[in-house]
Design an enzyme around this catalytic site. Structure first.
Site, PDB file in Angstrom:
ATOM      1  N   ASN A  84       0.812  -1.226   0.000  1.00 19.73           N
ATOM      2  CA  ASN A  84       0.000   0.000   0.000  1.00 19.73           C
ATOM      3  C   ASN A  84       0.842   1.271   0.000  1.00 19.73           C
ATOM      4  O   ASN A  84       0.492   2.251  -0.653  1.00 19.73           O
ATOM      5  CB  ASN A  84      -0.917   0.019   1.226  1.00 19.73           C
ATOM      6  CG  ASN A  84      -1.910  -1.119   1.181  1.00 19.73           C
ATOM      7  OD1 ASN A  84      -2.705  -1.216   0.256  1.00 19.73           O
ATOM      8  ND2 ASN A  84      -1.850  -2.002   2.167  1.00 19.73           N
ATOM      9  N   SER A 109       5.510  10.968   7.344  1.00 19.54           N
ATOM     10  CA  SER A 109       5.134  10.832   8.758  1.00 19.54           C
ATOM     11  C   SER A 109       6.299  11.104   9.698  1.00 19.54           C
ATOM     12  O   SER A 109       7.475  10.877   9.359  1.00 19.54           O
ATOM     13  CB  SER A 109       4.636   9.408   9.001  1.00 19.54           C
ATOM     14  OG  SER A 109       4.529   9.142  10.388  1.00 19.54           O
ATOM     15  N   TYR A 146       6.558   0.851   9.088  1.00 18.37           N
ATOM     16  CA  TYR A 146       5.711   1.914   8.516  1.00 18.37           C
ATOM     17  C   TYR A 146       6.567   3.161   8.232  1.00 18.37           C
ATOM     18  O   TYR A 146       6.474   3.761   7.159  1.00 18.37           O
ATOM     19  CB  TYR A 146       4.580   2.207   9.508  1.00 18.37           C
ATOM     20  CG  TYR A 146       3.889   3.531   9.312  1.00 18.37           C
ATOM     21  CD1 TYR A 146       3.018   3.727   8.245  1.00 18.37           C
ATOM     22  CD2 TYR A 146       4.098   4.593  10.199  1.00 18.37           C
ATOM     23  CE1 TYR A 146       2.373   4.954   8.065  1.00 18.37           C
ATOM     24  CE2 TYR A 146       3.468   5.804  10.042  1.00 18.37           C
ATOM     25  CZ  TYR A 146       2.613   5.981   8.967  1.00 18.37           C
ATOM     26  OH  TYR A 146       1.988   7.190   8.791  1.00 18.37           O
ATOM     27  N   LYS A 150       7.524   5.270   4.727  1.00 16.25           N
ATOM     28  CA  LYS A 150       7.373   6.712   4.499  1.00 16.25           C
ATOM     29  C   LYS A 150       8.691   7.304   4.001  1.00 16.25           C
ATOM     30  O   LYS A 150       8.704   8.171   3.134  1.00 16.25           O
ATOM     31  CB  LYS A 150       6.901   7.406   5.771  1.00 16.25           C
ATOM     32  CG  LYS A 150       5.465   7.049   6.139  1.00 16.25           C
ATOM     33  CD  LYS A 150       4.520   7.507   5.040  1.00 16.25           C
ATOM     34  CE  LYS A 150       3.104   7.057   5.235  1.00 16.25           C
ATOM     35  NZ  LYS A 150       2.195   7.521   4.178  1.00 16.25           N
TER      36      LYS A 150
HETATM   37  N1  LIG Z   1      -3.472  10.931  10.905  1.00 13.55           N
HETATM   38  C1  LIG Z   1      -2.221  11.284  11.246  1.00 13.55           C
HETATM   39  O1  LIG Z   1      -1.986  11.867  12.328  1.00 13.55           O
HETATM   40  C2  LIG Z   1      -1.086  10.996  10.300  1.00 13.55           C
HETATM   41  C3  LIG Z   1      -1.271  10.473   9.030  1.00 13.55           C
HETATM   42  N2  LIG Z   1      -0.190  10.279   8.205  1.00 13.55           N
HETATM   43  C4  LIG Z   1      -0.368   9.766   6.845  1.00 13.55           C
HETATM   44  O2  LIG Z   1      -1.447  10.449   6.216  1.00 13.55           O
HETATM   45  C5  LIG Z   1      -2.145   9.545   5.353  1.00 13.55           C
HETATM   46  C6  LIG Z   1      -3.621   9.526   5.739  1.00 13.55           C
HETATM   47  O3  LIG Z   1      -3.716   9.060   7.062  1.00 13.55           O
HETATM   48  P1  LIG Z   1      -5.118   9.002   7.841  1.00 13.55           P
HETATM   49  O4  LIG Z   1      -6.106   9.843   7.126  1.00 13.55           O
HETATM   50  O5  LIG Z   1      -4.830   9.227   9.262  1.00 13.55           O
HETATM   51  O6  LIG Z   1      -5.468   7.468   7.659  1.00 13.55           O
HETATM   52  P2  LIG Z   1      -6.891   6.828   7.366  1.00 13.55           P
HETATM   53  O7  LIG Z   1      -6.752   5.359   7.549  1.00 13.55           O
HETATM   54  O8  LIG Z   1      -7.950   7.558   8.116  1.00 13.55           O
HETATM   55  O9  LIG Z   1      -7.050   7.148   5.813  1.00 13.55           O
HETATM   56  C7  LIG Z   1      -6.295   6.460   4.825  1.00 13.55           C
HETATM   57  C8  LIG Z   1      -7.221   6.202   3.657  1.00 13.55           C
HETATM   58  O10 LIG Z   1      -6.460   5.570   2.625  1.00 13.55           O
HETATM   59  C9  LIG Z   1      -7.256   4.533   2.076  1.00 13.55           C
HETATM   60  N3  LIG Z   1      -6.348   3.529   1.533  1.00 13.55           N
HETATM   61  C10 LIG Z   1      -5.454   2.775   2.221  1.00 13.55           C
HETATM   62  N4  LIG Z   1      -4.804   1.971   1.375  1.00 13.55           N
HETATM   63  C11 LIG Z   1      -5.300   2.220   0.139  1.00 13.55           C
HETATM   64  C12 LIG Z   1      -5.028   1.699  -1.152  1.00 13.55           C
HETATM   65  N5  LIG Z   1      -4.140   0.719  -1.344  1.00 13.55           N
HETATM   66  N6  LIG Z   1      -5.714   2.195  -2.208  1.00 13.55           N
HETATM   67  C13 LIG Z   1      -6.647   3.172  -2.024  1.00 13.55           C
HETATM   68  N7  LIG Z   1      -6.962   3.688  -0.833  1.00 13.55           N
HETATM   69  C14 LIG Z   1      -6.282   3.218   0.233  1.00 13.55           C
HETATM   70  C15 LIG Z   1      -8.103   3.992   3.225  1.00 13.55           C
HETATM   71  O11 LIG Z   1      -9.281   3.372   2.736  1.00 13.55           O
HETATM   72  C16 LIG Z   1      -8.378   5.259   4.033  1.00 13.55           C
HETATM   73  O12 LIG Z   1      -9.609   5.869   3.678  1.00 13.55           O
HETATM   74  C17 LIG Z   1      -1.469   8.188   5.489  1.00 13.55           C
HETATM   75  O13 LIG Z   1      -0.557   8.025   4.425  1.00 13.55           O
HETATM   76  C18 LIG Z   1      -0.728   8.286   6.811  1.00 13.55           C
HETATM   77  O14 LIG Z   1       0.404   7.459   6.800  1.00 13.55           O
HETATM   78  C19 LIG Z   1       1.077  10.574   8.582  1.00 13.55           C
HETATM   79  C20 LIG Z   1       1.316  11.040   9.847  1.00 13.55           C
HETATM   80  C21 LIG Z   1       0.269  11.294  10.798  1.00 13.55           C
HETATM   81  O1  LIG Z   2       2.093   8.473  11.107  1.00 14.83           O
HETATM   82  C1  LIG Z   2       1.263   8.469  11.989  1.00 14.83           C
HETATM   83  O2  LIG Z   2       1.507   9.163  13.128  1.00 14.83           O
HETATM   84  C2  LIG Z   2       0.457   9.502  14.038  1.00 14.83           C
HETATM   85  C3  LIG Z   2       1.123   9.861  15.353  1.00 14.83           C
HETATM   86  O3  LIG Z   2       1.874   8.763  15.798  1.00 14.83           O
HETATM   87  P1  LIG Z   2       1.672   8.142  17.249  1.00 14.83           P
HETATM   88  O4  LIG Z   2       2.744   7.108  17.380  1.00 14.83           O
HETATM   89  O5  LIG Z   2       1.858   9.277  18.213  1.00 14.83           O
HETATM   90  O6  LIG Z   2       0.261   7.608  17.315  1.00 14.83           O
HETATM   91  C4  LIG Z   2      -0.512   8.334  14.157  1.00 14.83           C
HETATM   92  O7  LIG Z   2      -1.569   8.663  15.064  1.00 14.83           O
HETATM   93  C5  LIG Z   2      -1.051   8.021  12.782  1.00 14.83           C
HETATM   94  O8  LIG Z   2      -1.975   6.946  12.821  1.00 14.83           O
HETATM   95  C6  LIG Z   2       0.088   7.592  11.898  1.00 14.83           C
HETATM   96  O9  LIG Z   2      -0.371   7.433  10.574  1.00 14.83           O
END
Ligand SMILES: NC(=O)C1=CN([C@@H]2O[C@H](COP(=O)(O)OP(=O)(O)OC[C@H]3O[C@@H](n4cnc5c(N)ncnc54)[C@H](O)[C@@H]3O)[C@@H](O)[C@H]2O)C=CC1
Ligand SMILES: O=C1O[C@H](COP(=O)(O)O)[C@@H](O)[C@H](O)[C@H]1O
Length: 257
Positions: A84, A109, A146, A150
């Site tokens: 992914n 990330s 993970y 990234k």
């Molecule tokens: N939420 C956070 O605090 C952080 C998020 N990120 C990055 O931001 C991005 C979004 O994260 P979130 O919104 O929190 O996660 P999330 O899980 O809420 O959203 C990710 C979305 O990507 C879709 N997805 C996953 N694999 C897929 C694939 N192979 N093809 C199509 N769709 C796919 C899922 O269905 C989901 O809707 C990720 O890449 C994550 O690693 C990075 C650091 C922190």
């Molecule tokens: O990359 C990500 O980081 C956030 C923050 O990390 P955490 O170890 O403090 O939880 C995480 O919540 C998120 O799911 C992840 O995609």
């Protein structure tokens, strides 16, 4: 001119923060492997980012790609991040180049650099008085597989910029939470990203001119150990929130007080 933006991973949390702030500002095409239940501001393509042909079709007429789709779990197993996060991200970059997209914004990330948080530095580095700062020029030092995926995405971005002249911004997102910073979690408060600062930062990534950038995506937290100087300078990021303004769920200080 209104730009056309493809948002992958649109049905997730970061996608929802971005659309919550910018739904009316761009012509959106949204892509996710899960159909969204919410009302969406643009065409919604249900597809997996590893499906090269569908991803290529989704790039048609697009100016900017915000690439969020992937497995976001710090504990995600190798087979999932390989498919992914690494293979999927390469598919997105390759299709963007083929479609003459101008910019790709990649959701990296904090976990790409999580192992700078050594036993010697923590928990002091999460506190306001500590002046340890990462600025985005340091080498990746992932804290899990993970984070490795990234770092690989950032490197793919570097390659597609150098080899194909694509503008690429990698945003090392901290900890996005809605409404208030994480409670009882110093590390999360140090790297908090509010929903409104998230939307503003990605807006700047769409609008600014750049070559290849790695920036930290956090609010202007007093506790920060990630510098936001490069995001300010290269993108014009001007965050409004700070985890220090909160006592638990409650905002107790206004920004210009
Ligand atoms: N939420 C956070 O605090 C952080 C998020 N990120 C990055 O931001 C991005 C979004 O994260 P979130 O919104 O929190 O996660 P999330 O899980 O809420 O959203 C990710 C979305 O990507 C879709 N997805 C996953 N694999 C897929 C694939 N192979 N093809 C199509 N769709 C796919 C899922 O269905 C989901 O809707 C990720 O890449 C994550 O690693 C990075 C650091 C922190
Ligand atoms: O990359 C990500 O980081 C956030 C923050 O990390 P955490 O170890 O403090 O939880 C995480 O919540 C998120 O799911 C992840 O995609």
């Amino acid at each position: 001119m209104v730009q056309s933006v493809l948002l992958t991973g649109a049905a997730g949390r970061v996608g929802s923060a971005i659309l919550g702030g910018l739904a009316d500002d761009y012509e959106w095409r949204l892509l996710d492997r899960e159909p969204s239940t919410d009302d969406q501001p643009g065409e919604f393509v249900v597809a997996d980012i590893t499906d090269a042909e569908t991803v290529r079709e989704a790039m048609d007429g697009i100016d900017v790609v915000i690439h969020l789709a992937g497995d976001p779990r710090p504990e995600a197993p190798w087979n999932s991040v390989l498919t992914n996060n690494i293979d999927g991200t390469q598919t997105v970059f390759e299709a963007a180049v083929d479609a003459d997209v101008e910019k790709v914004v990649f959701a990296s990330s904090n976990h790409a650099v999580g192992n700078y948080e050594t036993d010697e530095r923590t928990p002091e580095m999460y506190r306001e008085h500590d002046d340890y700062l990462l600025d985005g020029t340091e080498l990746p030092r992932p804290s899990n597989l993970y984070g490795v995926s990234k770092a690989a995405g950032e490197t793919l971005g570097r390659y597609y910029h150098d080899e194909h002249d694509l503008s690429v911004a990698c945003v090392r997102i901290g900890n996005l939470t809605q409404g208030h910073p994480p409670i009882g979690y110093e590390r999360g408060q140090a790297m908090w990203l509010s929903y409104r600062d998230c939307a503003h930062l990605f807006d700047r990534c769409i609008r600014a001119d750049y070559d290849y950038e790695i920036v930290y995506g956090i609010s202007d937290n007093d506790r920060k150990y990630y510098s936001i100087a490069r995001a300010r300078e290269a993108l014009g990021y001007d965050p409004q929130d700070n985890s220090a303004y909160y006592d638990g769920e409650e905002r107790v200080v206004e920004p210009d007080a």
